[in-house]
Design a protein around this motif. Structure first.
Motif, PDB file in Angstrom:
ATOM      1  N   GLY A 264       0.951  -1.637   0.025  1.00  0.00           N
ATOM      2  CA  GLY A 264      -0.705   0.026  -0.304  1.00  0.00           C
ATOM      3  C   GLY A 264       0.689   1.453  -0.056  1.00  0.00           C
ATOM      4  O   GLY A 264       2.652   1.274   0.355  1.00  0.00           O
ATOM      5  N   TYR A 265       0.041   2.499  -0.457  1.00  0.00           N
ATOM      6  CA  TYR A 265       1.333   3.708  -0.212  1.00  0.00           C
ATOM      7  C   TYR A 265       0.233   4.356  -0.173  1.00  0.00           C
ATOM      8  O   TYR A 265      -1.508   4.399  -0.120  1.00  0.00           O
ATOM      9  N   ASN A 266       1.204   5.917   0.817  1.00  0.00           N
ATOM     10  CA  ASN A 266       0.719   7.190   0.619  1.00  0.00           C
ATOM     11  C   ASN A 266       1.409   8.068   0.634  1.00  0.00           C
ATOM     12  O   ASN A 266       2.576   8.248   0.427  1.00  0.00           O
ATOM     13  N   ILE A 267       0.889   9.316   0.750  1.00  0.00           N
ATOM     14  CA  ILE A 267       2.234  10.817   0.454  1.00  0.00           C
ATOM     15  C   ILE A 267       1.224  11.456   1.210  1.00  0.00           C
ATOM     16  O   ILE A 267       0.734  11.610   2.219  1.00  0.00           O
ATOM     17  N   LEU A 268       2.984  11.824   2.012  1.00  0.00           N
ATOM     18  CA  LEU A 268       3.047  12.863   3.028  1.00  0.00           C
ATOM     19  C   LEU A 268       3.769  13.758   2.724  1.00  0.00           C
ATOM     20  O   LEU A 268       4.831  14.637   2.307  1.00  0.00           O
ATOM     21  N   LEU A 269       3.021  15.656   2.274  1.00  0.00           N
ATOM     22  CA  LEU A 269       3.714  16.757   1.472  1.00  0.00           C
ATOM     23  C   LEU A 269       4.260  17.224   3.264  1.00  0.00           C
ATOM     24  O   LEU A 269       3.622  17.608   3.856  1.00  0.00           O
ATOM     25  N   PHE A 270       5.310  17.650   2.361  1.00  0.00           N
ATOM     26  CA  PHE A 270       5.873  18.479   4.076  1.00  0.00           C
ATOM     27  C   PHE A 270       6.703  19.843   3.787  1.00  0.00           C
ATOM     28  O   PHE A 270       7.169  20.329   2.675  1.00  0.00           O
ATOM     29  N   GLN A 271       6.608  20.940   4.674  1.00  0.00           N
ATOM     30  CA  GLN A 271       7.237  22.243   4.139  1.00  0.00           C
ATOM     31  C   GLN A 271       7.567  22.981   4.889  1.00  0.00           C
ATOM     32  O   GLN A 271       7.144  22.725   6.547  1.00  0.00           O
TER      33      GLN A 271
END
Length: 545
Positions: free
Chosen positions: A180-187
């Motif tokens: 399974g997969y997921n994405i975390l966008l971070f700044q």
């Protein structure tokens, strides 16, 4: 100069070696001496010589025991054994330890010096090889970062075959096989800004890279101005929810010690297939767009409340009246937002004003005016006439149909936001052109300094190294190292054409202390040696005469 350390228990022998050879004249620096291995070892740790000359038979700690210790801690040191015992067992043990040379006493100073010079050449050759590898690795990492950015766009675009994505991922050091997969966008923001040079930001970047190295189920992609994307992979050790919670907590911990920095993250919805990763990206982008509406220093999960509590009260008043409408969120988005974020931001912003309020015709009129005038004001601050906005989007005062439905109002406001940001980005590109011009000027003035680097040039234009690297490659079509090498080679060719300087002198003049490394790079980039280039240049000059 190469550093030499001597260990010899016979005082006369030690003094003779030390004083009867003019070490400095021969290109060496005599950095220390000791009468046995026990006394020598801490001094060797301190001086870190390139070459260790040691007797084999000494009291307290003999040469072989000392050699074992040195090789374990400092394997790069070359060890030369002196022995009055020409026995095979000593030589065999010395070889097993990794001794470079085994010399039998008695030997003259000239014989010792000749042997030391041979070993010195080996040291220099290894240093050159390490230099090649270090430069190659820097260039590889810079190229790898850019290739990963391109690859990430393919991943979330959803148009590439899965087999091709898996293959390209492996080539870029990214194992994408998972359950399974997921994405975390971070700044990360320094003083509330997305741009600018900050040692704290660089330190946090290194901390995050080290963190990801300990977690094979997380992949990290640098996104330039947009921060980072982390691909979370469910591999069977943890559920996706456990992985999200653990990694989010580790990111927070990495930022806690940096009071000067703020951060924001958005987590998407997990998917089971790599081909569906685009859906995780879309939901993560929507959550990430909350960075313009919500307080910083939190990580938002798509479709849920923030992990630190409900929406800021000042932006989510249940009974909002126009006198208390806060336009700071709009101004923040216009100043720091991206065109692709406009749709998500607008949706979240209108929702935060209250569904009942936004259904009101009068209230929608006010919101349209508020956002329009905020966009016009931003453009005026940038030196762009507000008439540009009306020309591209239409004058809302002459378009009554905009207020007829929420959908029409939303579409118009999205166009206003996207247009304003697009015009702002055009100005930013001009700014970047100016910064890159300054960077090129800096390189032109400092190319002859060996310690010039991506970090020093980025700092000269007040950008972080990662940010600068991304912009530089996009604008010039070259990595920083490729460009710097090109500048140095052009200056070197000019010196080869117009002077009688030796190759070693030219190498030093264009920023290389090692003439062998300079010759290697010259041949690699110019497809001929410096000598061949000089001969060809002379022949051309003679033909013209």
């Amino acid at each position: 100069m190469l550093k030499v350390f001597l260990v010899e228990d016979e005082v006369i022998m030690r003094e003779g070696i030390k004083n009867n050879i003019d070490w400095e004249k021969e290109g060496f620096s005599f950095v220390g001496e000791a009468s046995d291995g026990e006394l020598a070892y801490p001094l060797i740790q301190k001086t870190r010589p390139d070459i260790l000359i040691t007797d084999i038979k000494m009291p307290f700690m003999d040469g072989l025991e000392l050699s074992r210790l040195v090789k374990q801690e400092m394997p790069e040191i070359k060890i030369m054994i002196l022995s009055g015992y020409d026995e095979f067992e000593y030589a065999k043990e010395a070889i097993s330890i990794g001794i470079t040379d085994y010399l039998v006493k008695p030997l003259s100073g000239a014989q010792l010096l000749e042997a030391v010079k041979r070993v010195g050449e080996k040291v220099k050759e290894e240093q050159r090889q390490r230099k090649f590898l270090e430069t190659f690795e820097r260039e590889r990492q810079e190229n790898l970062q850019l290739e990963r950015q391109k690859f990430f766009r393919k991943l979330v675009g959803g148009s590439q075959p899965v087999s091709a994505l898996l293959k390209e991922g492996r080539e870029l050091g990214m194992d994408l096989a998972a359950n399974g997969y997921n994405i975390l966008l971070f700044q990360v923001f320094a003083d509330g800004q997305t741009e600018g040079y900050s040692e704290e930001q660089n330190r946090v970047t290194r901390d995050m890279e080290e963190l990801v190295e300990t977690m094979p189920e997380v992949l990290m992609i640098e996104r330039g101005l947009e921060g980072w994307a982390f691909i979370l992979k469910e591999t069977g050790q943890r559920t996706m929810e456990e992985l999200e919670e653990r990694f989010s907590g580790m990111l927070r911990t990495a930022l806690e010690a940096q009071e000067e920095l703020e951060y924001f993250g958005g987590i998407g919805n997990g998917v089971k297939r790599l081909s569906e990763l685009k859906y995780s990206y879309r939901s993560a982008s929507k959550a990430f767009a909350y960075r313009y509406l919500k307080k910083r220093n939190q990580i938002v999960k798509s479709g849920g409340e923030t992990e630190s509590g409900p929406m800021d009260q000042e932006l989510a008043l249940s009974d909002l009246n126009m006198d208390r409408l806060d336009r700071r969120a709009i101004e923040r988005f216009l100043k720091t937002g991206l065109t692709d974020d406009a749709e998500h931001f607008l949706e979240d912003y209108l929702t935060s004003l209250g569904e009942k309020n936004i259904q009101s015709l009068m209230f929608r009129q006010y919101v349209i005016m508020d956002i329009y005038f905020a966009a016009a004001r931003l453009l005026e601050e940038l030196g762009i006439g507000s008439g540009e906005l009306a020309d591209r989007c239409g004058d809302f005062q002459k378009m009554p149909e905009l207020f007829s439905s929420l959908e029409a109002s939303r579409a118009y406001l999205q166009k206003v936001l996207e247009t304003a940001i697009s015009l702002k980005e055009g100005q930013t590109q001009k700014k970047y052109s100016s910064l890159l011009k300054d960077a090129r000027t800096y390189i032109g003035e400092h190319y002859d300094e060996e310690d010039i680097s991506l970090n020093t040039v980025a700092a000269s234009v007040n950008l972080s190294p990662n940010h600068f690297s991304t912009i530089f490659s996009q604008e010039t079509g070259q990595t920083f190292i490729e460009y710097l090498t090109g500048v140095r080679m052009e200056h070197a060719k000019g010196l080869l054409r117009s002077t009688a300087m030796k190759t070693a002198e030219i190498a030093f003049a264009v920023g290389y202390k090692d003439p062998h490394y300079f010759s290697y790079l010259f041949k690699k980039t110019q497809e001929c040696t410096p000598r061949e280039f000089r001969s060809g240049a002379r022949e051309k000059a003679e033909d013209k005469e």
